[in-house]
Design a protein around this motif. Structure first.
Motif, PDB file in Angstrom:
ATOM      1  N   UNK A 148       0.829  -1.212   0.000  1.00  0.00           N
ATOM      2  CA  UNK A 148       0.000   0.000   0.000  1.00  0.00           C
ATOM      3  C   UNK A 148       0.861   1.259   0.000  1.00  0.00           C
ATOM      4  N   UNK A 149       1.937   1.262   0.771  1.00  0.00           N
ATOM      5  CA  UNK A 149       2.814   2.440   0.823  1.00  0.00           C
ATOM      6  C   UNK A 149       3.443   2.691  -0.539  1.00  0.00           C
ATOM      7  N   UNK A 150       3.896   1.632  -1.197  1.00  0.00           N
ATOM      8  CA  UNK A 150       4.502   1.807  -2.524  1.00  0.00           C
ATOM      9  C   UNK A 150       3.458   2.230  -3.553  1.00  0.00           C
ATOM     10  N   UNK A 151       2.256   1.716  -3.435  1.00  0.00           N
ATOM     11  CA  UNK A 151       1.194   2.143  -4.352  1.00  0.00           C
ATOM     12  C   UNK A 151       0.913   3.640  -4.199  1.00  0.00           C
ATOM     13  N   UNK A 152       0.844   4.114  -2.970  1.00  0.00           N
ATOM     14  CA  UNK A 152       0.609   5.546  -2.746  1.00  0.00           C
ATOM     15  C   UNK A 152       1.775   6.361  -3.276  1.00  0.00           C
ATOM     16  N   UNK A 153       2.985   5.893  -3.046  1.00  0.00           N
ATOM     17  CA  UNK A 153       4.175   6.576  -3.558  1.00  0.00           C
ATOM     18  C   UNK A 153       4.111   6.711  -5.077  1.00  0.00           C
ATOM     19  N   UNK A 154       3.752   5.628  -5.753  1.00  0.00           N
ATOM     20  CA  UNK A 154       3.635   5.663  -7.205  1.00  0.00           C
ATOM     21  C   UNK A 154       2.512   6.564  -7.679  1.00  0.00           C
ATOM     22  N   UNK A 155       1.372   6.507  -6.994  1.00  0.00           N
ATOM     23  CA  UNK A 155       0.235   7.366  -7.367  1.00  0.00           C
ATOM     24  C   UNK A 155       0.614   8.835  -7.215  1.00  0.00           C
ATOM     25  N   UNK A 156       1.319   9.171  -6.148  1.00  0.00           N
ATOM     26  CA  UNK A 156       1.726  10.561  -5.931  1.00  0.00           C
ATOM     27  C   UNK A 156       2.573  11.092  -7.071  1.00  0.00           C
ATOM     28  N   UNK A 157       3.431  10.245  -7.630  1.00  0.00           N
ATOM     29  CA  UNK A 157       4.327  10.699  -8.687  1.00  0.00           C
ATOM     30  C   UNK A 157       3.672  10.698 -10.067  1.00  0.00           C
ATOM     31  N   UNK A 158       2.601   9.937 -10.229  1.00  0.00           N
ATOM     32  CA  UNK A 158       2.013   9.846 -11.564  1.00  0.00           C
ATOM     33  C   UNK A 158       0.642  10.487 -11.680  1.00  0.00           C
ATOM     34  N   UNK A 159      -0.124  10.496 -10.579  1.00  0.00           N
ATOM     35  CA  UNK A 159      -1.501  10.979 -10.674  1.00  0.00           C
ATOM     36  C   UNK A 159      -1.862  12.039  -9.632  1.00  0.00           C
ATOM     37  N   UNK A 160      -1.054  12.216  -8.615  1.00  0.00           N
ATOM     38  CA  UNK A 160      -1.371  13.210  -7.610  1.00  0.00           C
ATOM     39  C   UNK A 160      -1.763  12.591  -6.286  1.00  0.00           C
ATOM     40  N   UNK A 161      -2.601  13.285  -5.538  1.00  0.00           N
ATOM     41  CA  UNK A 161      -2.896  12.913  -4.169  1.00  0.00           C
ATOM     42  C   UNK A 161      -3.804  11.682  -4.084  1.00  0.00           C
TER      43      UNK A 161
END
Length: 547
Positions: A148-161
């Motif tokens: 989950x932490x890595x998914x959020x990290x990836x989402x932050x860099x590609x799609x935002x919050x």
């Protein structure tokens, strides 16, 4: 009874998954979503070499050992680990550039950006399918949290919050006891450090999003967790006792995350204390934060640069150092620009800050703006840094855009700049615009696609290229970033239509409004549509600013 339904009824038959009913996937379906094993190997290696040192929440030897078992018997792996693998793959894809053969093999789209977007979404969706099949909302383990932490990290860099998902993940971390330091548990050092890394990474993500949303959560969770040790993974062995110190003179795999954590903490405090609606901050507070950032820069130089006389700094550490300095210069701009905006808005009348303070802030901002443009160009041009273009296309370009806007603004409003200083800034800005345009032409950076026409038109509409008579001559300080190379080569620019040479007072007013610090916290917080008045009429600018 629960609202007329017995507890037994809720836990039997078709209601056993109430209230989260998720279809149970067969292992064959999950494995079919993976790329070929050879491609899996390449993406895993890309993640380990590029992303793991930047956001080091995993223990690489443990993950590699699990990956070896996966290669031998894929169907035997737990769903939570497969979710982690898909999260790793979704992030690793973003390190591929437009010339990558692997990206061409994996993607079916006509452009590299389309393939990256498609593959990232595909692997991310597969990760969530694994989590749902594993009933992650009420059954969790450390791999669940890592995924989950890595998914959020990836989402932050590609799609935002991803605020809602972040809240769920933090609650899962609490349920696993990650807010309690692992020295209170009977576990070995590897698991202990993974738990600390998860809590540090999660806290950092929370600070970033909370700050960007205007600090909507003002009640932080009490935690006794110590920061992770500043050590390499090979210094941690299963079964060994829990160490309490990890001091070292050279950077480790954890150094970057620890330093970035401190910077985000400084950023959060700057936003909390210096940008309230009640009024402008005192200059003493600004100076205190400035000194705190400078102390961090000194620590980086000691850690990364002090022992490079006999050997060069490894590529990944050089990139990390440039990113750290870039973010610190971004903080300097956030910190000092209110002083300059307020000084210009008052047009020399009663001000909160003295002329000496305004001059000090202007020098600091010009230093940082020049350094940011240099870092942006360096990361773009150096072939060794190609795996890190995902950062330069995103947050790196956003910070450089901030710097370029500041330089254009200063040259258009500051009558004290000498002609030599103005010419030097013109060359820096023109070189940077060419970098933005080159990156935009690849179709890989939405930020550059937005920023390039803005900067080109802004320069035409400001007084940057106009001949000005200075009121005084000031010496421009050199950038303090030691690894930023001097900008080599410059263009004399282009010829602009006379109709574009003068900005109206309304345009300038809108321009000043968009320079407010809170809009420069992340690409998602800037009001891109406010720039329409700046680029109105620029050839080819239509639809570039639509988000």
């Amino acid at each position: 009874m629960v609202d007329g339904v017995s507890v037994d009824a809720l836990t039997s038959g078709s209601m056993s998954e109430f209230p989260f009913t998720a279809r149970k996937l067969h292992m064959d379906e999950i494995l079919a979503a993976l790329p070929a094993m050879s491609h899996c190997d390449e993406l895993k290696d890309a993640y380990i070499s590029v992303f793991a040192p930047l956001f080091h929440v995993l223990h690489d030897p443990t993950f590699n050992a699990d990956y070896a078992r996966f290669r031998a018997q894929p169907e035997s792996m737990p769903l939570s680990w497969l979710a982690l693998l898909f999260a790793v793959l979704s992030i690793a894809v973003t390190s591929l550039d437009e010339g990558s053969l692997l990206l061409r093999d994996l993607g079916k789209g006509s452009t590299a950006s389309k393939n990256i977007s498609t593959l990232t979404s595909r692997y991310r969706a597969a990760a969530f399918m694994c989590l749902e099949s594993d009933h992650y909302l009420w059954r969790q383990n450390l791999r669940t949290l890592q995924a989950l932490i890595l998914l959020i990290y990836g989402i932050n860099h590609s799609h935002g919050q991803s605020w809602a998902l972040l809240g769920i993940t933090r609650n899962i971390a609490l349920s696993l006891g990650c807010h309690v330091d692992p020295e209170h548990f009977d576990i070995d050092i590897v698991e202990a450090e993974q738990r600390r890394r998860c809590w540090a990474g999660l806290t950092m993500l929370y600070m970033i999003q909370n700050t960007c949303l205007g600090s909507i959560d003002t009640t932080p969770i009490q935690s006794s967790v110590k920061m992770p040790l500043d050590v390499d993974d090979d210094e941690l062995s299963p079964g060994t006792a829990l160490a309490t110190t990890g001091d070292r003179n050279q950077p480790s795999q954890m150094s970057y995350l620890l330093y970035k954590f401190r910077l985000y903490d400084i950023c959060a405090r700057i936003c909390d204390h210096l940008f309230p609606e009640s009024g402008l901050p005192s200059y003493a507070a600004i100076t205190a934060f400035d000194n705190e950032i400078s102390v961090q820069q000194d620590e980086w130089n000691i850690k990364y640069v002090s022992d490079t006389r006999h050997s060069s700094l490894p590529t990944h550490h050089a990139v990390h150092l440039n990113i750290l300095f870039g973010y610190s210069h971004q903080l300097f701009l956030l910190l000092h620009r209110p002083v300059l905006v307020q000084a210009h808005a008052n047009h020399g009348t009663t001000q909160k800050y003295t002329p000496g303070q305004v001059l000090t802030s202007r020098r600091r901002c010009l230093q940082s703006a020049s350094a940011l443009l240099g870092i942006h160009q360096l990361l773009h041009e150096n072939q060794e840094y190609r795996p890190y273009q995902w950062y330069n296309r995103g947050l790196g370009s956003f910070h450089a855009f901030h710097a370029a806007v500041f330089i254009a603004y200063t040259c258009g409003t500051d009558t004290d700049l000498s002609s030599d200083d103005r010419a030097s800034l013109r060359r820096e800005l023109e070189t940077s615009i060419h970098t933005f345009e080159a990156m935009a032409s690849t179709g890989m950076s939405r930020i550059c696609e937005k920023a390039a026409p803005i900067l080109r038109h802004l320069c035409a509409n400001s007084n940057l290229f106009a001949k000005r008579t200075p009121h005084s001559v000031q010496e421009m300080p050199r950038p303090i970033q030691p690894l930023t190379p001097p900008l080599s080569g410059c263009s004399e620019g282009q010829s602009y239509s006379p109709s574009l040479m003068h900005a109206t007072s309304q345009q300038l007013e809108v321009f000043l409004e968009t320079l407010q610090p809170n809009q420069w916290l992340s690409p998602g917080t800037i009001a891109w549509n406010d720039w329409d008045v700046i680029v109105d009429g620029y050839p080819g600018s239509a639809n570039l600013l639509n988000i």
